[in-house]
Design an enzyme around this catalytic site. Structure first.
Site, PDB file in Angstrom:
ATOM      1  N   ARG A 102       0.886  -1.180   0.000  1.00 18.96           N
ATOM      2  CA  ARG A 102       0.000   0.000   0.000  1.00 18.96           C
ATOM      3  C   ARG A 102       0.915   1.218   0.000  1.00 18.96           C
ATOM      4  O   ARG A 102       1.700   1.407   0.931  1.00 18.96           O
ATOM      5  CB  ARG A 102      -0.915  -0.017   1.230  1.00 18.96           C
ATOM      6  CG  ARG A 102      -1.636   1.297   1.432  1.00 18.96           C
ATOM      7  CD  ARG A 102      -2.768   1.206   2.418  1.00 18.96           C
ATOM      8  NE  ARG A 102      -3.901   0.506   1.845  1.00 18.96           N
ATOM      9  CZ  ARG A 102      -5.135   0.542   2.342  1.00 18.96           C
ATOM     10  NH1 ARG A 102      -5.394   1.231   3.444  1.00 18.96           N
ATOM     11  NH2 ARG A 102      -6.115  -0.116   1.764  1.00 18.96           N
ATOM     12  N   HIS A 129      -7.377   0.820  -6.454  1.00 18.46           N
ATOM     13  CA  HIS A 129      -7.574  -0.087  -5.308  1.00 18.46           C
ATOM     14  C   HIS A 129      -8.184  -1.388  -5.845  1.00 18.46           C
ATOM     15  O   HIS A 129      -9.332  -1.717  -5.563  1.00 18.46           O
ATOM     16  CB  HIS A 129      -8.489   0.581  -4.285  1.00 18.46           C
ATOM     17  CG  HIS A 129      -8.444  -0.055  -2.923  1.00 18.46           C
ATOM     18  ND1 HIS A 129      -7.591  -1.100  -2.606  1.00 18.46           N
ATOM     19  CD2 HIS A 129      -9.153   0.216  -1.794  1.00 18.46           C
ATOM     20  CE1 HIS A 129      -7.790  -1.435  -1.339  1.00 18.46           C
ATOM     21  NE2 HIS A 129      -8.717  -0.656  -0.835  1.00 18.46           N
ATOM     22  N   GLN A 132      -9.916  -4.249  -3.683  1.00 14.00           N
ATOM     23  CA  GLN A 132     -11.236  -3.858  -3.167  1.00 14.00           C
ATOM     24  C   GLN A 132     -12.319  -4.157  -4.203  1.00 14.00           C
ATOM     25  O   GLN A 132     -13.392  -4.660  -3.881  1.00 14.00           O
ATOM     26  CB  GLN A 132     -11.239  -2.362  -2.829  1.00 14.00           C
ATOM     27  CG  GLN A 132     -12.570  -1.840  -2.342  1.00 14.00           C
ATOM     28  CD  GLN A 132     -12.953  -2.372  -0.973  1.00 14.00           C
ATOM     29  OE1 GLN A 132     -12.192  -2.250  -0.041  1.00 14.00           O
ATOM     30  NE2 GLN A 132     -14.133  -2.952  -0.841  1.00 14.00           N
ATOM     31  N   ASP A 223     -17.329   6.848  -2.028  1.00  8.42           N
ATOM     32  CA  ASP A 223     -16.106   6.682  -1.239  1.00  8.42           C
ATOM     33  C   ASP A 223     -15.867   8.007  -0.519  1.00  8.42           C
ATOM     34  O   ASP A 223     -16.499   9.021  -0.843  1.00  8.42           O
ATOM     35  CB  ASP A 223     -14.937   6.331  -2.189  1.00  8.42           C
ATOM     36  CG  ASP A 223     -13.621   6.068  -1.442  1.00  8.42           C
ATOM     37  OD1 ASP A 223     -13.667   5.730  -0.238  1.00  8.42           O
ATOM     38  OD2 ASP A 223     -12.548   6.212  -2.061  1.00  8.42           O
ATOM     39  N   CYS A 263     -16.494   0.965   0.259  1.00  7.24           N
ATOM     40  CA  CYS A 263     -15.272   0.218   0.570  1.00  7.24           C
ATOM     41  C   CYS A 263     -14.871   0.362   2.028  1.00  7.24           C
ATOM     42  O   CYS A 263     -14.135  -0.475   2.543  1.00  7.24           O
ATOM     43  CB  CYS A 263     -14.139   0.667  -0.349  1.00  7.24           C
ATOM     44  SG  CYS A 263     -13.595   2.364  -0.087  1.00  7.24           S
ATOM     45  N   ARG A 291     -13.297  -8.990   1.335  1.00 12.85           N
ATOM     46  CA  ARG A 291     -11.878  -8.679   1.109  1.00 12.85           C
ATOM     47  C   ARG A 291     -11.043  -9.925   1.418  1.00 12.85           C
ATOM     48  O   ARG A 291     -10.120 -10.278   0.696  1.00 12.85           O
ATOM     49  CB  ARG A 291     -11.440  -7.512   2.011  1.00 12.85           C
ATOM     50  CG  ARG A 291     -12.030  -6.158   1.644  1.00 12.85           C
ATOM     51  CD  ARG A 291     -11.500  -5.667   0.322  1.00 12.85           C
ATOM     52  NE  ARG A 291     -10.054  -5.563   0.347  1.00 12.85           N
ATOM     53  CZ  ARG A 291      -9.364  -4.530   0.863  1.00 12.85           C
ATOM     54  NH1 ARG A 291     -10.012  -3.482   1.333  1.00 12.85           N
ATOM     55  NH2 ARG A 291      -8.041  -4.515   0.843  1.00 12.85           N
TER      56      ARG A 291
HETATM   57  N1  NVA Z   1     -10.026   6.581  -1.471  1.00 12.58           N
HETATM   58  C1  NVA Z   1      -9.680   6.095  -0.152  1.00 12.58           C
HETATM   59  C2  NVA Z   1      -9.919   4.618  -0.055  1.00 12.58           C
HETATM   60  C3  NVA Z   1      -9.675   4.037   1.306  1.00 12.58           C
HETATM   61  C4  NVA Z   1      -9.829   2.548   1.354  1.00 12.58           C
HETATM   62  C5  NVA Z   1      -8.247   6.460   0.166  1.00 12.58           C
HETATM   63  O1  NVA Z   1      -7.389   6.323  -0.720  1.00 12.58           O
HETATM   64  O2  NVA Z   1      -7.979   6.879   1.286  1.00 12.58           O
HETATM   65  N1   CP Z   2     -11.248  -0.460   2.210  1.00 13.84           N
HETATM   66  C1   CP Z   2      -9.980  -0.501   2.679  1.00 13.84           C
HETATM   67  O1   CP Z   2      -9.025  -0.719   1.941  1.00 13.84           O
HETATM   68  O2   CP Z   2      -9.875  -0.332   4.029  1.00 13.84           O
HETATM   69  P1   CP Z   2      -8.533  -0.109   4.853  1.00 13.84           P
HETATM   70  O3   CP Z   2      -8.000   1.256   4.481  1.00 13.84           O
HETATM   71  O4   CP Z   2      -8.966  -0.164   6.283  1.00 13.84           O
HETATM   72  O5   CP Z   2      -7.556  -1.181   4.517  1.00 13.84           O
END
Ligand code: NVA
Ligand code: CP
Length: 308
Positions: A102, A129, A132, A223, A263, A291
């Site tokens: 990540r 992502h 997801q 989101d 998500c 997930r």
């Molecule tokens: N768009 C959000 C998704 C979190 C799972 C982010 O990147 O923070």
């Molecule tokens: N939806 C998702 O990826 O959640 P986290 O940021 O908690 O991993």
């Protein structure tokens, strides 16, 4: 060997193979049958951003497959002190069997993958992502929404939206994206999605009217308005996203049996109302659970194709 960096890297059939594996392994897990598909394998999990679901689902998933997960926060490893991605990739790749990352820029993930001798999975970047969306598609199947659905995405043109574009383009369904002016999707990613959509028959449209997008939709999704790394834009974003909350009057425009996906984490009173969130909690938390299952399908598939 294949990496899982975006959904665009796979054919529709390959993505469906991963989903089928996820369904099979989910059924086995529910019967407490833990088949050691990845016995003695180690998954390195590098996090440069926070996570609840991604960390717990990957760590639990690899354990249930007979392996072990290593949680590597960039605060604790030398990457956070400036050790190059390409060196981190070459070190870790000699010790573990698969890596999940990540991070921020998609280019950092791509650089890691280009130096990695083991499969690399995108656990979220600023651009995509994809894991997801595999869970979201599994959830759509479970709730009977995968056959020619109309999906409406209301909100920020971000990593989730980009991955919805890829999913729609691969699977060939209708996706309507409504974003406020100035928060549209990345035009380069849109161009790739539209090129793929032309081949699959997907209908993808863009606009700034959430109500028009949601009308007669089978699936409504959104989101956060403030993604990780955008915290200092929060005030401005909240003003600019006025009218984009998915609330009960907006959901009434969708089909009467429409589902709502998120998500997570969700910010009630911003991108979704408390009422809509709680009315659809069963779907949303099934999506979160998926997930775990979807990613086991992805890991096993990548493992089975590591000599391709
Ligand atoms: N768009 C959000 C998704 C979190 C799972 C982010 O990147 O923070
Ligand atoms: N939806 C998702 O990826 O959640 P986290 O940021 O908690 O991993």
């Amino acid at each position: 060997m294949r990496h899982f960096l975006t959904l665009a890297d796979f054919s529709k059939d390959e993505l469906l193979e991963m989903i089928a594996l996820a369904q099979k392994i989910k059924a086995q897990t529910k019967q407490k049958k833990f088949v050691p598909y990845m016995e003695h394998q180690t998954l390195g999990m590098i996090f440069e951003k926070s996570s609840t679901r991604t960390r717990v689902s990957f760590e639990t998933g690899i354990y249930q497959l007979g392996g072990i997960g290593l949680f590597l926060s960039s605060n604790d490893i030398q990457l956070g002190r400036g050790e190059p991605m390409k060196d981190t990739a070459r070190v870790i790749g000699r010790m573990v069997d698969m890596v999940m990352i990540r991070t921020f820029e998609q280019s950092k993930l791509e650089e890691f993958a280009s130096y990695s001798k083991v499969p690399v999975i995108n656990g979220l970047t600023d651009s995509y992502h994809p894991v997801q969306l595999m869970a979201d598609y599994l959830t759509m199947i479970e709730f009977g929404k995968e056959k020619n659905p109309i999906v409406a995405y209301v909100g920020d043109g971000n990593n989730m939206t980009h991955s919805w574009l890829m999913l729609a383009a691969k699977m060939g369904f209708e996706l309507r994206v409504a974003t406020p002016k100035g928060y549209e999707c990345d035009p380069q990613i849109v161009a790739v999605a539209l090129e793929m959509a032309a081949l699959s028959g997907a209908k993808i449209t863009f606009g700034d009217d959430p109500k028009a997008a949601v009308k007669d939709a089978d699936v409504v999704t959104t989101d956060t308005w403030v993604s990780m790394g955008q915290e200092n834009e929060k005030e401005r974003r909240i003003k600019d996203f006025a009218g984009f909350m998915v609330d009960a009057p907006m959901m009434l425009l969708a089909k009467s049996d429409a589902i709502f996906l998120h998500c997570l984490p969700a910010y009630r009173g911003y991108e979704v109302s408390e009422e809509v969130f709680e009315a659809h909690a069963e779907v949303i938390f099934s999506e979160a659970e998926n997930r775990l299952h979807a990613q086991k399908g992805i890991m096993v598939w990548l493992d089975q194709h590591r000599n391709d």
